[in-house]
Write a protein that holds these residues in place. Structure first.
Motif, mmCIF file in Angstrom:
data_model
loop_
_atom_site.group_PDB
_atom_site.id
_atom_site.type_symbol
_atom_site.label_atom_id
_atom_site.label_comp_id
_atom_site.label_asym_id
_atom_site.label_seq_id
_atom_site.Cartn_x
_atom_site.Cartn_y
_atom_site.Cartn_z
ATOM 1 N N VAL B 105 -8.357 1.668 -19.620
ATOM 2 C CA VAL B 105 -9.357 0.379 -19.724
ATOM 3 C C VAL B 105 -9.771 0.060 -21.105
ATOM 4 O O VAL B 105 -9.788 -1.167 -21.287
ATOM 5 C CB VAL B 105 -10.823 1.093 -18.827
ATOM 6 C CG1 VAL B 105 -11.936 0.181 -18.864
ATOM 7 C CG2 VAL B 105 -10.432 1.567 -17.649
ATOM 8 N N LEU B 106 -10.057 0.988 -22.027
ATOM 9 C CA LEU B 106 -10.340 0.504 -23.375
ATOM 10 C C LEU B 106 -9.171 -0.400 -24.107
ATOM 11 O O LEU B 106 -9.435 -1.118 -24.200
ATOM 12 C CB LEU B 106 -10.613 1.809 -24.073
ATOM 13 C CG LEU B 106 -11.169 1.559 -25.697
ATOM 14 C CD1 LEU B 106 -12.371 0.767 -25.600
ATOM 15 C CD2 LEU B 106 -11.306 2.948 -26.344
ATOM 16 N N THR B 107 -8.105 0.304 -23.834
ATOM 17 C CA THR B 107 -6.802 -0.510 -24.354
ATOM 18 C C THR B 107 -6.702 -1.857 -24.122
ATOM 19 O O THR B 107 -6.634 -2.940 -24.500
ATOM 20 C CB THR B 107 -5.630 0.403 -24.216
ATOM 21 O OG1 THR B 107 -5.662 1.685 -24.616
ATOM 22 C CG2 THR B 107 -4.387 -0.176 -24.796
ATOM 23 N N SER B 108 -7.031 -2.141 -22.560
ATOM 24 C CA SER B 108 -6.760 -3.382 -22.181
ATOM 25 C C SER B 108 -7.771 -4.409 -22.414
ATOM 26 O O SER B 108 -7.457 -5.481 -22.725
ATOM 27 C CB SER B 108 -6.499 -3.383 -20.535
ATOM 28 O OG SER B 108 -7.444 -2.834 -19.823
ATOM 29 N N ILE B 109 -9.200 -3.783 -22.356
ATOM 30 C CA ILE B 109 -10.150 -4.755 -22.697
ATOM 31 C C ILE B 109 -10.231 -5.037 -24.082
ATOM 32 O O ILE B 109 -10.431 -6.227 -24.554
ATOM 33 C CB ILE B 109 -11.447 -3.975 -21.925
ATOM 34 C CG1 ILE B 109 -11.492 -4.230 -20.404
ATOM 35 C CG2 ILE B 109 -12.607 -4.750 -22.927
ATOM 36 C CD1 ILE B 109 -12.764 -3.796 -19.944
ATOM 37 N N PHE B 110 -10.223 -3.958 -24.865
ATOM 38 C CA PHE B 110 -10.337 -4.072 -26.428
ATOM 39 C C PHE B 110 -9.033 -4.865 -26.998
ATOM 40 O O PHE B 110 -9.126 -5.895 -27.523
ATOM 41 C CB PHE B 110 -10.770 -2.739 -26.795
ATOM 42 C CG PHE B 110 -11.053 -3.221 -28.498
ATOM 43 C CD1 PHE B 110 -10.251 -2.498 -29.535
ATOM 44 C CD2 PHE B 110 -12.255 -3.767 -28.971
ATOM 45 C CE1 PHE B 110 -10.390 -2.670 -30.713
ATOM 46 C CE2 PHE B 110 -12.258 -3.881 -30.394
ATOM 47 C CZ PHE B 110 -11.293 -3.680 -31.349
#
Lengths: 245, 225
Positions: B105-110
């Motif tokens: 989640v963090l990787t794809s969003i940020f």
């Protein structure tokens, strides 16, 4: 009538005194024979002396069961315990350690030591993609400068582990544990790295090699790791498919 | 023996914030040491030589690094108000979702949506939406990921509750649409307004400035290649 009710009540007593036979645990492991992550789970299951059904997955044609049991990542290994899936190898190993906690504990009981074990296992997890997919591929599939760079960096990674191990018999200290389970599957790939990379792990990292052999003497490890020659054959096959040979 | 507990953090690190929340939920006293990551202190480098990052928790002189590892350590050391469930299967699930939050989640969003633009951003958005859908499904029948009260997964995913609106404002696009993700949007609000959590958000204007600068720098670097 009286005789019947006597018989009935004695039947009830004898049923009540029967020991309830526990339903045997059903454990299925969805795995791929050469998977570093899958081997971790096999080791943990063997350490606990658990019987399970091993199901080989074709990673190029994943089964419906795998896709159902791991819809998020669609990867192996997946442990299915009495119908309930657990994914991600280190989480599976911790789960196994917590459920079957009375035999061969893999994590220490002290919270600080547990934190260290988890930290190192997490470090290995962060390194594994680089070790196999980036550096491995450079060593197995390329030539010249790229090949040499891959080899150099791979040896540096091994030296880092060598440094961390030091003179200890196992990464966690005196006993085989979580960190060892996290890393030891790499050892059955050493022969492949050595032959394509033209170096010796033993020469570069004698303590690490000694550790790998020490772990390999354990039945749970030797029965779970892939055959190094079969791994080598697998990479040879991949080279052919990629048109390298 | 008096406990000595130090938390090395930065003012904005979402990973360090998890530790702040956990310690406050447990009612544990600690000392904060703010780090400047462009000029790391010798202590930080000594306590976390492997990653050289924050957060690091130092308990009676012994360091623990990696926020999810620290959270488990805190939960095992101060056992009141447990963060992880008792049941091994539920614990495995909690660890799974926390890691999913960081890895996917963090990787794809940020890294995907926020720090990119154009086609790359569009592709990352598709991936991010898929990941958010998994979280949405996980919230069915629950107020928090932990059930009736905040738990391990809520703390691990808590960054969503305020960082999403920061990213949305800076990048100028909607990431968590309340119509598409009603449960997730509701959780974000519920979490953000919870006692302890609501008192510990970093200042919004500072966050906007920081992430605006970060995005500008990243896009400029990409354009000049």
């Amino acid at each position: 009538m009286l005789k019947n009710s006597f018989l009935c009540s004695s039947s009830r007593v004898s049923i009540a005194s029967l020991t309830v036979v526990a339903m045997a645990d059903e454990i299925i492991l969805l795995d791929f024979w050469a998977s570093h992550f899958g081997m971790r789970v096999r080791i943990a299951l063997a350490e606990k002396g658990l019987k399970y059904e091993y199901r080989e997955e074709n990673l190029w044609n994943k089964s419906r069961l795998l896709l159902e049991m791991n819809p998020v990542h669609k990867k192996v290994p997946v442990l299915i315990h009495n119908g309930k899936p657990i994914c991600e190898s280190l989480m599976i190993v911790q789960y196994i350690d917590e459920v079957w906690k009375d035999k061969s504990p893999l994590l220490p009981s002290d919270p600080y030591q547990r934190a260290q074990a988890r930290f190192w296992a997490d470090y290995v997890d962060k390194k594994v993609p680089q070790l196999y997919h980036e550096l491995g591929k450079k060593i197995w599939y390329t030539k010249g400068e790229e090949h040499e760079a891959g080899k150099k960096e791979f040896i540096e990674c091994l030296k880092f582990f060598e440094g961390e191990l030091g003179e200890k018999p196992y990464f966690g200290g005196e006993n085989f544990g979580f960190e060892d389970v996290a890393l030891v599957p790499l050892s059955c790939w050493f022969y492949t790295y050595e032959s394509f990379g033209n170096f010796s792990v033993e020469d570069e990292c004698p303590n690490l090699m000694a550790w790998a052999k020490r772990c390999g003497q354990k039945e749970s490890v030797s029965s779970s790791l892939a055959d190094p020659h079969k791994v080598h054959g697998f990479v040879m096959e991949m080279r052919k498919r990629l048109g390298i040979d | 023996m008096a406990e000595e507990l130090k938390l090395f953090r930065t003012w904005s690190s979402v990973f360090a914030l998890r530790i702040v929340w956990a310690l406050k939920i447990k009612g544990v006293e600690y000392e904060t040491i703010f780090e400047d990551l462009s000029n790391k202190s010798p202590s930080l480098l000594q306590y976390n030589p492997v990653h050289k990052k924050v957060p690091v928790l130092v308990h009676n002189g012994k360091p623990i690094a990696e926020s999810l590892v620290i959270l488990e350590y805190i939960d095992e050391t101060w056992r009141e108000t447990p963060l992880l469930p008792e049941d091994p299967y539920e614990r495995a699930m909690a660890r799974f979702w926390a890691k999913f939050g960081d890895d996917k989640v963090l990787t794809s969003i940020f890294w995907g949506v926020f720090l990119k633009e154009g086609k790359e951003q569009e592709e990352a958005m598709v991936e991010a939406m898929e990941h958010l859908q998994f979280l949405e499904d996980e919230l069915k029948g629950k107020t928090f990921f932990g059930g009736e009260r905040i738990g391990f997964v809520d703390l691990a995913l808590g960054w969503l509750a305020n960082m999403i609106s920061i990213f949305e404002e800076v990048a100028g696009l909607k990431m968590v649409d309340e119509d598409k993700f009603p449960l997730l949007a509701a959780w974000m609000q519920e979490f953000a307004d919870s006692p302890i959590i609501k008192d510990n958000w970093p200042p919004r204007d500072k966050l906007i400035a920081k992430f605006q600068a970060l995005r500008d720098a990243k896009l400029a670097a990409a354009a000049s290649k």
